[in-house]
Design a protein around this motif. Structure first.
Motif, PDB file in Angstrom:
ATOM      1  N   GLU A 118       0.891  -1.192   0.109  1.00 33.54           N
ATOM      2  CA  GLU A 118      -0.025   0.133  -0.100  1.00 33.54           C
ATOM      3  C   GLU A 118       0.886   1.119  -0.023  1.00 33.54           C
ATOM      4  N   PHE A 119       2.205   1.151  -0.560  1.00 33.13           N
ATOM      5  CA  PHE A 119       2.928   2.371  -0.838  1.00 33.13           C
ATOM      6  C   PHE A 119       3.256   2.610  -2.324  1.00 33.13           C
ATOM      7  N   PHE A 120       3.754   3.588  -2.569  1.00 33.83           N
ATOM      8  CA  PHE A 120       4.082   3.725  -3.823  1.00 33.83           C
ATOM      9  C   PHE A 120       5.346   4.267  -4.040  1.00 33.83           C
ATOM     10  N   MET A 121       6.130   3.756  -5.337  1.00 33.33           N
ATOM     11  CA  MET A 121       7.327   4.555  -6.010  1.00 33.33           C
ATOM     12  C   MET A 121       6.856   5.791  -6.603  1.00 33.33           C
ATOM     13  N   LEU A 122       7.564   6.761  -6.466  1.00 34.57           N
ATOM     14  CA  LEU A 122       7.174   8.178  -7.060  1.00 34.57           C
ATOM     15  C   LEU A 122       8.601   8.496  -7.770  1.00 34.57           C
ATOM     16  N   ARG A 123       8.121   8.480  -9.221  1.00 39.60           N
ATOM     17  CA  ARG A 123       9.479   9.045  -9.980  1.00 39.60           C
ATOM     18  C   ARG A 123       9.233  10.637 -10.073  1.00 39.60           C
ATOM     19  N   VAL A 124      10.292  11.335 -10.151  1.00 44.69           N
ATOM     20  CA  VAL A 124      10.292  12.708 -10.336  1.00 44.69           C
ATOM     21  C   VAL A 124      11.131  13.060 -11.542  1.00 44.69           C
ATOM     22  N   ASP A 168      13.867   8.307   3.663  1.00 48.67           N
ATOM     23  CA  ASP A 168      15.157   8.890   3.129  1.00 48.67           C
ATOM     24  C   ASP A 168      15.455   8.254   2.057  1.00 48.67           C
ATOM     25  N   THR A 169      14.373   7.682   1.062  1.00 45.65           N
ATOM     26  CA  THR A 169      14.948   7.024  -0.304  1.00 45.65           C
ATOM     27  C   THR A 169      14.872   8.033  -1.069  1.00 45.65           C
ATOM     28  N   GLN A 221      18.140   9.788 -15.319  1.00 40.14           N
ATOM     29  CA  GLN A 221      18.129  11.031 -14.813  1.00 40.14           C
ATOM     30  C   GLN A 221      16.957  11.662 -14.098  1.00 40.14           C
ATOM     31  N   ASN A 222      16.092  10.545 -13.487  1.00 44.09           N
ATOM     32  CA  ASN A 222      15.023  10.892 -12.634  1.00 44.09           C
ATOM     33  C   ASN A 222      15.846  10.723 -11.290  1.00 44.09           C
ATOM     34  N   ILE A 223      14.851  11.186 -10.382  1.00 43.41           N
ATOM     35  CA  ILE A 223      14.988  10.888  -8.906  1.00 43.41           C
ATOM     36  C   ILE A 223      13.556   9.918  -8.577  1.00 43.41           C
ATOM     37  N   GLN A 224      13.951   8.906  -7.879  1.00 43.73           N
ATOM     38  CA  GLN A 224      12.874   7.894  -7.582  1.00 43.73           C
ATOM     39  C   GLN A 224      12.855   7.681  -6.040  1.00 43.73           C
ATOM     40  N   PHE A 225      11.505   8.260  -5.604  1.00 37.23           N
ATOM     41  CA  PHE A 225      11.127   7.816  -4.297  1.00 37.23           C
ATOM     42  C   PHE A 225      10.414   6.618  -4.032  1.00 37.23           C
ATOM     43  N   HIS A 226      10.489   5.903  -2.804  1.00 36.45           N
ATOM     44  CA  HIS A 226       9.873   4.743  -2.496  1.00 36.45           C
ATOM     45  C   HIS A 226       8.949   5.227  -0.772  1.00 36.45           C
TER      46      HIS A 226
END
Length: 571
Positions: free
Chosen positions: A105-111, A136-137, A144-149
């Motif tokens: 129930e969590f997402f990866m978010l790509r900027v 902290d991810t 060349q993206n930033i990827q959060f988790h």
């Protein structure tokens, strides 16, 4: 005897059957617009860009359980969101479980960081989001993206607000649409750059990202625009590469139809010269061809590379000119390749006399606290500009020569090495089993362990001019460009010493792109049965590297050695 008036079968044969119409491939331009698979139906039912309103007004307030499955596993991608893998599910169950069983129930978010360009305000916002919302991810990807988790849907509107306040976005960072536009991380400052293509990248993003005319493509669309040969241009759907025309001066050479994954193909030159101001229109023309003529019936044939392979470059160019541009394009020469591949790691001079410094995290893994410290270091050394590379590295621009050594030392103290080992410099890894629902094996931790082991075991070896790229991928989809690495590692389950299945890799050797003079692009050697368990991977790579170092000719690259090496030397 009466004669029947009914003609016999032989006297009146049935009319010949009309030729069967070839089965449509879902090409809109040929009238095949009916939904042909689940993905096409989702896009037809509602433009995926519309899902943002539902995220902001419904899902962020009611939580994960309220999300419509078609939005969750389809349209969310157009805003950079994928559900991440539930912890504890091993790779052997990836192909067995249903999506809802695999996802957390969590997402990866790509900027999106188009062209890899960040200023300090943007870097600090990314660091803050990582610390507050993403545990902290904040990985640097090879796009060349930033990827959060670990992102919760409840936090997405606030994250968007903060990103957009500093000019960043997640719009179409994923999905069947134009993804991030790769660009040279030293655009505008490189001494060898004749034309800075940043205005063309900015114009493409301004005009077309988030525009519904291109929000429903057959599959994803990857772009690269650079004067220098410092992006993996042959692996993109479209690429513009700097070239000097003998009559018309500097402009760009156009390549189309590249892409890796399970059916790798290299981009092909159209043989045209494109001036800078025409790049956005030509880019849009190629995207239009993909939208209208791309194959939508079968998802696994829906990339532009299949259309280019079927049509050939002459037909593709003719359609682009006649149907989309309304004019004939100028013929142009092929670009000149540099003497050596360019990765920008280390200290380099800018055209204005200042320096830029390229540093390597380990396999692209960084964190919010680390990025916050990076912002402090950069500011303290008088710079406001950081760049991300398509090789999971980062650069600091505009450093005064007298402050360069201080910057290099400060970067080392926060885990970013500007004078890395060959192994740290050349190793990339995709997201892997830790977060990706498609993965079969772990990659980031394995990659970090591999780098550490090689640095320790081969510390005394002479590695001069022995740059070896190692790309680890958690599944066959080649997000880490495994087929074009010196050592490409495709994650799969293999049989271990005790006869049980364990995590491992199929090995590709000697692949590469045409990034320098003397290099021939290709996918290298894939020897039958050449696999290694993940546990044995460091030992295998060490053994292979030692054989190369001992057996290479003077100045011989790893890829060239692989071509002539005995098969036993590669095992």
């Amino acid at each position: 005897m009466a004669v029947s008036s009914t003609p016999s079968r032989s006297e009146n044969p049935p009319a010949a059957r009309a030729p069967r119409r070839p089965r449509g491939e879902g090409q809109w331009a040929l009238g095949h617009r009916e939904p042909l698979n689940a993905n096409e139906r989702i896009k037809k039912d509602d433009d995926p860009l519309n899902v943002r309103a539902r995220i902001e007004t419904i899902y962020a307030h009611r939580g994960f359980a309220s999300i419509d499955p078609q939005d969750l596993r389809g349209r969310f991608r157009w805003w950079g969101l994928y559900t991440q893998r539930k912890a504890g599910i091993d790779g052997g169950r990836t192909a067995v479980l249903e999506p809802h069983e695999l996802e957390d129930e969590f997402f990866m978010l790509r900027v999106r960081v188009d062209g890899g360009q960040l200023n300090l305000a943007q870097l600090r916002v990314i660091a803050d989001i990582s610390r507050e919302f993403a545990r902290d991810t904040a990985d640097i990807t090879d796009r060349q993206n930033i990827q959060f988790h670990w992102i919760r849907v409840e936090d997405v509107p606030e994250i968007w607000r903060r990103l957009e306040e500093v000019g960043l976005q997640t719009t179409e960072a994923c999905g069947d649409c134009p993804r991030i536009v790769l660009g040279s991380p030293v655009a505008g400052v490189a001494r060898d750059e004749v034309v800075d293509p940043t205005p063309a990248i900015d114009e493409i993003v301004r005009r077309y990202v988030g525009d519904k005319q291109f929000s429903n493509l057959p599959r994803k669309f990857k772009s690269s625009i650079s004067w220098l040969v410092d992006t993996p241009y042959e692996a993109n759907d479209i690429a513009f590469l700097g070239v000097e025309h003998p009559e018309h001066g500097p402009g760009f050479d156009l390549w189309v139809g590249g892409g890796l994954s399970t059916n790798p193909m290299l981009a092909k030159r159209l043989g045209v010269w494109v001036p800078l101001h025409e790049v956005p229109d030509v880019w849009a023309g190629v995207v239009g061809i993909f939208r209208d003529y791309g194959y939508r019936r079968l998802r696994n044939r829906a990339r532009l590379k299949f259309l280019v392979a079927d049509w050939g470059v002459e037909r593709f160019r003719a359609v682009l000119e006649k149907e989309y541009l309304g004019r004939t394009m100028l013929d142009g020469p092929a670009p000149e390749l540099p003497a050596k591949p360019i990765d920008h790691i280390g200290v380099h001079s800018q055209r204005d006399g200042r320096n830029y410094v390229g540093a390597a995290p380990v396999v692209g893994r960084v964190s919010g606290p680390q990025l916050a410290r990076l912002a402090d270091v950069v500011e303290a050394h008088g710079s406001d500009r950081v760049r991300l590379t398509p090789y999971q590295k980062l650069l600091v621009l505009d450093v005064a020569p007298e402050r360069t050594d201080s910057l290099v030392a400060a970067l080392r103290r926060i885990g970013l090495e500007a004078r890395p080992s060959a192994w740290r410099r050349g190793t990339m890894a995709c997201t892997g089993l830790e977060f990706c629902k498609l993965a079969i094996v772990e990659t980031k931790a394995r990659g970090a362990e591999l780098v550490a082991r090689l640095e320790e075991r081969l510390a005394g070896e002479d590695l001069k001019d022995a740059d070896i790229s190692i790309h680890l991928n958690g599944c066959p989809n080649a997000c880490a460009r495994t087929q074009v690495a010196d050592i490409g590692l495709k994650g799969q389950l293999v049989v271990g010493p005790d006869g049980r299945q364990v995590e491992g890799f199929q090995v590709h050797l000697g692949g590469g792109l045409g990034m320098a003079q003397g290099q021939t692009a290709g996918f290298g050697r894939k020897l039958r049965g050449l696999k290694t368990t993940a546990e044995e991977l460091p030992e295998y790579v060490e053994r292979l590297a030692r054989r190369y170092l001992a057996g290479r000719a003077e100045g011989e690259s790893f890829a060239n050695w692989v071509i002539r090496a005995d098969e036993e030397d590669l095992r």
